[in-house]
Every structure is written in structure tokens, then in C-alpha cells.
Design an enzyme around this catalytic site. Structure first.
Site, PDB file in Angstrom:
ATOM      1  N   ASP A 231       1.439  -1.266   0.040  1.00  0.00           N
ATOM      2  CA  ASP A 231       0.218  -0.142   0.072  1.00  0.00           C
ATOM      3  C   ASP A 231       1.521   1.269  -0.299  1.00  0.00           C
ATOM      4  OD1 ASP A 231      -2.757   1.167   0.175  1.00  0.00           O
ATOM      5  OD2 ASP A 231      -1.666   1.757   2.492  1.00  0.00           O
ATOM      6  N   GLU A 272       0.818  -0.541  -4.685  1.00  0.00           N
ATOM      7  CA  GLU A 272       0.266   0.559  -5.511  1.00  0.00           C
ATOM      8  C   GLU A 272       1.238   1.768  -5.496  1.00  0.00           C
ATOM      9  OE1 GLU A 272      -3.458   3.204  -3.600  1.00  0.00           O
ATOM     10  OE2 GLU A 272      -1.812   2.464  -2.621  1.00  0.00           O
TER      11      GLU A 272
END
Length: 569
Positions: A231, A272
Site C-alpha cells: 500500500d 500501489e
């Protein structure tokens, strides 16, 4: 043309054991090479809180997810991406982690997770989980000890300041958080939070924090996971850059990659990375950093192309991307669990996409994106929803499907922020949509009105209907998996004389596949003089285009139609 459609073939039989290929490798078609397992994966993203409730408490859980793995396998997916299930106050969909090594009781136990991984592997599904290490919950033991005691070893785990410091770091959620600094009375200092104020930033400039991250990864690798979705990668790099500016802080991705390879060779890192395409090569790092990059650049231009009914924005975006190194891939998707972030478009382009898909202010968010699911954006038109998936599946890279999109689920704009796109999976037209047997309320309200009412759109009903959206998407995914040329990355956009048609040529060993997708509502004829259509083999065609084929030296496509063929050159 000779029809050799693979879409009628059954899903691959599950392996007889849960032992997947060694070192994360997957034999290619014909056994000619040993591509990494993720190179030809089809990923299915699922929110465990909203998929299946097995114990009637109104919330989805890991046991329920395990019970429905066959649905995911039958759809054609080969990898399961599970959103956070860690211990959490659940103020940010589980991304506010209070213990990275525990399963939150609402989802089950570590044993439930191990059973899920075991069953997934029996069905031939890989498992990727979230690695959320840019921040923690403010309820995490590390933060609670850090704020209470300036001499605590955990004080170094977070970013503190006596006064807010000026920097280029800005709030991720503008309009919700006005600053990245929050005063803490107990600590007597400000702490930094790029995300919500209840999510203090971890300081990955510190060796001890990076060791914690490695230990967390090891914990879940020991329980069988095949990789991680990392993330907020660029924000993590801001802290590693503070420790050592070498390679713009990206040295840590190489360090983390080496650590994973030492313990579980072949474990994938999907990052990401919402960045400009010229930066992608550095994040791949010759496939010694990220194996998969979630491709925001192409995602933005898919929607610009759909808004214009013109393939050129997408084709041009592909031309501007660096080629990933051997073994690495871009991960492409249509919608995910967050907003449709349109930051990679110009202001004028973003307004075009807004006008097409989010004409009302309540449909927009953060001054940059759209908080709607795919089906409402495409007005519930199954032809358009299938066409959009055909676009994604025609592109090079690893496709990512989102739970519920296979039946065209809607959104709930009455829910705050990004939670509008997070509603329970619609399994049946029965009580609670087959999601739960709870009488005391659900984790989120089911959609109960209009085109997207769960009684009108659900898995069971669509499984009974020929040419339903579920049927079309299953055909698309299985057809894509039956086309080895599409994963070789030897691809070329083709000019077929119709701006509204995306035409991708994928080359294999002596073969080529032409994937045509009509982005317009009008019937068209696509002509590709560089190909010989004599003896061409039809792989897949949408229901409306089935009645037509050759049109002189061209191929007919119905409005929003698609046609994939194996051709001679």
C-alpha cells in the site's frame, strides 16, 4: 472463419494437492518456459468484510470467503487479492491496523486464514494479501506506548515534531484532512499522518521499523501467502529517502525483495504506485523491486477513451509507458475499493470523464476522482460493462477483477467518501441477498432499489441466464487465459480505420491474435489489411456480433461489441 471458441470449455480442474509449482514458477503453455506465476495471472480483489457472512453476525469473514472460492475459480481468476483482515478499530476499512500479526475477531482467526490459503491452493488459486506499513492505527500498541513514554523504543517508530514542519507531503484526502500534522496531548508533540489523523505514519527511515516490516511479511509467508499488495508505495519512499537518498529511496524495495526471496522465492510484490509513467522503470528496478505495478496511468486513460468513445487516448498512453523488465508486469483494472483517482489526466481531460461518468457533484471526491462503481458509471448497460472488461482483458499485463463487477453491482452514494463503492456481495434474490443470515443489520446496506437492486442483479439469477453479464465475463476471462500470445508482451496497437475500435495484436511463436473492441454504440467494420483473414480462427465474440463476421476484407462489430481471432500475417 473457423470457430474454435474456448469459452465453452470447463474451468481447469483443481490440482490434487495444495502444492503449487516450486519457487513461484508456472509452466507456460506447452511447457516451453517457466514464467513467474503472476505473469499470466488473473486477479480477483475481494473485501472479506463484504463477501460472505458465515456466522450470521452481519459481517463477512474468512470462513465465508473460503466457502465461495469455487465461484472465484469458476469465473476464471487464478489469484485472490484479499483486502485487510488484521486487527483493527475499522475506521478506514481495515487499513487502520492495530496489530499486523492478528486476524480481527470480526473476520475469524489465524487458523481460519490458514484454512483459506490451503483451500485456495487446492483450487489452484494464489493468495495475495495487503501489506499496510505506511501507517498504523492510533490504537496500535506501538503508538500507544510511543505517545505515553518519550523514552519508549516505539517513539522512533513514528514521525514527531515540536511544531508542524513544512514539506512537500500533503494530505491524501484533501477536504477531509487539512494538515498532515496532529497535536497529541499525551505525547506533547505533533505526529504526522499523511492519511487520516487516526493513522499515524510509520517512520521507515528507521532500521528498526524496516525490520518490523520484514518480520510481518515473514509471519504471513509462513502461513502460505504467495505475495503482497504494498500500500501507498510512493509515500513509503518519502521516508526511506529520508534515511538514504540513494535511488530516490527505492533501495528499500530492493532490500525488501531480497528478504522475501531469501525466505520464499517467487513471492510477488504488487505495488500501489500512483505516479507518472516515466517513474515506473525505477519502481520495477529490473524486476528486483516490484514484480507488479498497479497501473494508474493506463487506468485513467481507459476511462478517457470510454468517455470519448475513442481508443486513441488509451493507445497513446500505452505508447508512453516504459516496457516492464522480463518477468515483471503492469496490473490493469477498471475499478477498485477506492475512488477512481484521475490525477494522471489534465484538468480538461478530467472534466471530460466527470461529464461522462460523474455529472453530479456527489459522485465526485477529493477534487480528483469519482466515487462510483463501474456499472452505474456505464448506466447499467451490460453491453458496455462487458465491453469495458474486454478492453482491460485485451491489454498487456495482469488483469484485476473486483468482486461484484461480474454481476454489475451498483454503489450507495449515501455512504461517506469511498465507502460508497463498498457494499455486500449480491449472491441471491433472497433475504439479505444471500450475503448473511443476520437479523441485526449488516456491515453495509444492500442496494434495494432501482436497476442495481440485489433482487435484479445477483450471482444465482445470472448463472441461470445465457448471455448474462456473469456469463459474458466468465467467457472473456477464460478466453483470455486460453490465449498464450496475450501474456508474451509482444503486442502492437493496430489501425483498423475506425477510431472507436481498440485493436490489439498479440504475437506468439508463429501466431498472432487480434483483439478488437468497439467503444461506440454503433455497428462498425474494422479493416486490418496487414492480416490475412483466410482461415482465421474465432476465439471469442460478443452475443450481438455473433450473427456477423467477415464483411469483405473487414470484420463486423456490433455496438459495444468485441471479437478476438487468431489470424495469419
Amino acid at each position: 472463419m473457423t470457430s474454435t471458441s474456448s469459452t465453452q470449455q470447463p474451468a481447469p480442474s483443481p490440482p490434487k494437492s495444495n502444492k503449487l509449482p516450486e519457487a513461484g514458477r508456472t509452466p507456460a503453455a506447452g511447457g516451453q518456459d517457466d514464467r513467474p506465476w503472476y505473469a499470466d495471472a488473473v486477479i480477483y480483489q475481494v473485501d472479506p468484510n463484504l463477501f460472505v457472512d458465515s456466522n450470521a453476525d452481519g459481517r463477512g469473514d474468512l470462513v465465508g470467503l473460503t466457502q465461495r472460492l469455487e465461484h472465484i475459480r469458476e469465473l476464471g481468476a487464478t489469484c485472490l487479492w484479499i483486502l485487510p483482515f488484521y486487527e483493527t478499530p475499522y475506521h478506514d476499512g481495515g487499513y487502520d491496523v492495530s496489530d499486523h500479526r492478528k486476524v480481527d475477531p470480526r473476520f475469524g482467526t489465524v487458523g481460519d486464514f490458514e484454512n483459506l490459503v490451503r483451500r485456495a491452493h487446492e483450487l489452484g488459486l494464489r493468495v495475495v494479501i495487503e501489506l499496510v506499513v505506511q501507517h498504523t492505527s492510533d490504537q496500535h500498541r506501538w503508538f500507544q506506548e510511543a505517545r505515553r513514554d518519550p523514552s519508549s523504543p516505539y517513539r522512533d517508530y513514528y514521525v514527531w515534531a515540536d511544531e508542524p514542519e513544512e514539506s512537500d507531503v500533503e494530505p491524501i484526502f484533501p477536504g477531509v484532512e487539512d494538515s498532515v500534522w496532529e497535536w497529541d496531548d499525551v505525547a506533547g508533540q505533533y505526529y504526522r499522518h499523511v492519511f487520516y489523523s487516526h493513522e499515524p505514519d510509520l517512520d521507515l527511515s528507521k532500521d528498526v521499523v524496516r525490520r518490523e516490516v520484514a518480520d510481518i511479511a515473514d509471519f504471513w509467508l509462513e502461513r502460505g501467502v504467495d505475495g503482497f499488495r504494498l500500500d501507498a508505495v510512493p509515500t513509503i519512499m518519502e521516508r526511506t529517502r529520508a534515511a538514504d537518498p540513494t535511488d530516490d529511496g527505492l533501495w528499500w524495495l530492493s532490500e525488501f525483495r531480497d528478504h522475501l526471496d531469501a525466505g520464499r522465492p517467487g513471492a510477488a510484490i504488487m505495488g500501489e504506485v500512483d505516479e507518472w509513467p516515466e517513474k515506473y522503470a525505477d519502481y520495477f528496478g529490473d524486476n528486483r523491486r516490484l514484480n507488479l505495478i498497479l497501473d494508474f496511468w493506463v487506468n485513467n486513460h481507459i476511462f478517457l477513451a470510454l468517455a470519448r468513445n475513442d481508443a486513441e487516448p488509451l493507445v497513446e498512453a500505452l505508447r508512453q509507458q516504459p516496457e516492464p523488465p522480463p518477468g515483471a508486469r503492469y496490473a490493469t483494472w477498471l475499478r477498485n475499493h477506492d475512488e477512481l483517482d484521475l490525477e494522471r489526466l489534465s484538468d480538461e481531460e478530467r472534466e471530460e470523464v466527470y461529464a461522462a461518468f460523474a455529472p453530479e457533484e456527489e459522485m465526485r471526491i477529493y477534487g480528483r476522482g469519482i466515487r462510483r462503481r463501474l456499472a452505474p458509471m456505464l448506466e447499467g448497460d451490460d453491453r458496455r460493462i462487458a465491453m469495458a472488461h474486454a478492453v482491460m482483458l485485451s491489454l498487456p499485463g495482469v488483469p484485476v477483477l473486483r468482486y461484484g463487477d461480474e454481476v454489475g453491482q451498483g454503489d450507495d452514494l449515501s455512504r461517506p467518501e469511498r465507502t460508497s463503492v463498498r457494499t455486500p456481495m449480491q449472491w441471491t434474490d433472497g433475504p439479505q441477498g444471500g450475503f448473511s443470515k443476520s437479523d441485526d443489520g449488516l456491515a453495509a446496506h444492500l442496494i434495494t432499489d432501482g436497476e442495481f437492486d440485489y433482487r435484479r442483479r445477483n450471482v444465482v439469477d445470472q448463472a441461470r441466464e445465457a448471455d448474462s453479464l456473469l456469463d459474458r465475463l466468465r467467457d472473456l476471462v477464460h478466453a483470455r487465459r486460453a490465449v498464450p500470445e496475450a501474456v508474451n508482451r509482444a503486442y502492437h496497437p493496430v489501425d483498423v480505420g475506425v477510431p472507436g475500435v481498440l485493436a490489439m495484436r498479440h504475437d506468439g511463436d508463429g501466431t498472432s491474435v487480434l483483439m478488437l473492441v468497439n467503444l461506440t454504440p454503433d455497428k462498425v467494420v474494422a479493416r486490418a489489411p496487414e492480416f490475412s483473414l483466410d482461415g482465421a480462427q474465432e476465439i471469442l465474440v460478443d452475443p450481438a456480433s455473433k450473427g456477423s463476421g467477415r464483411d469483405g476484407d473487414g470484420l463486423a462489430l456490433a455496438g459495444y461489441g468485441y471479437r478476438w481471432i487468431r489470424v495469419g500475417v
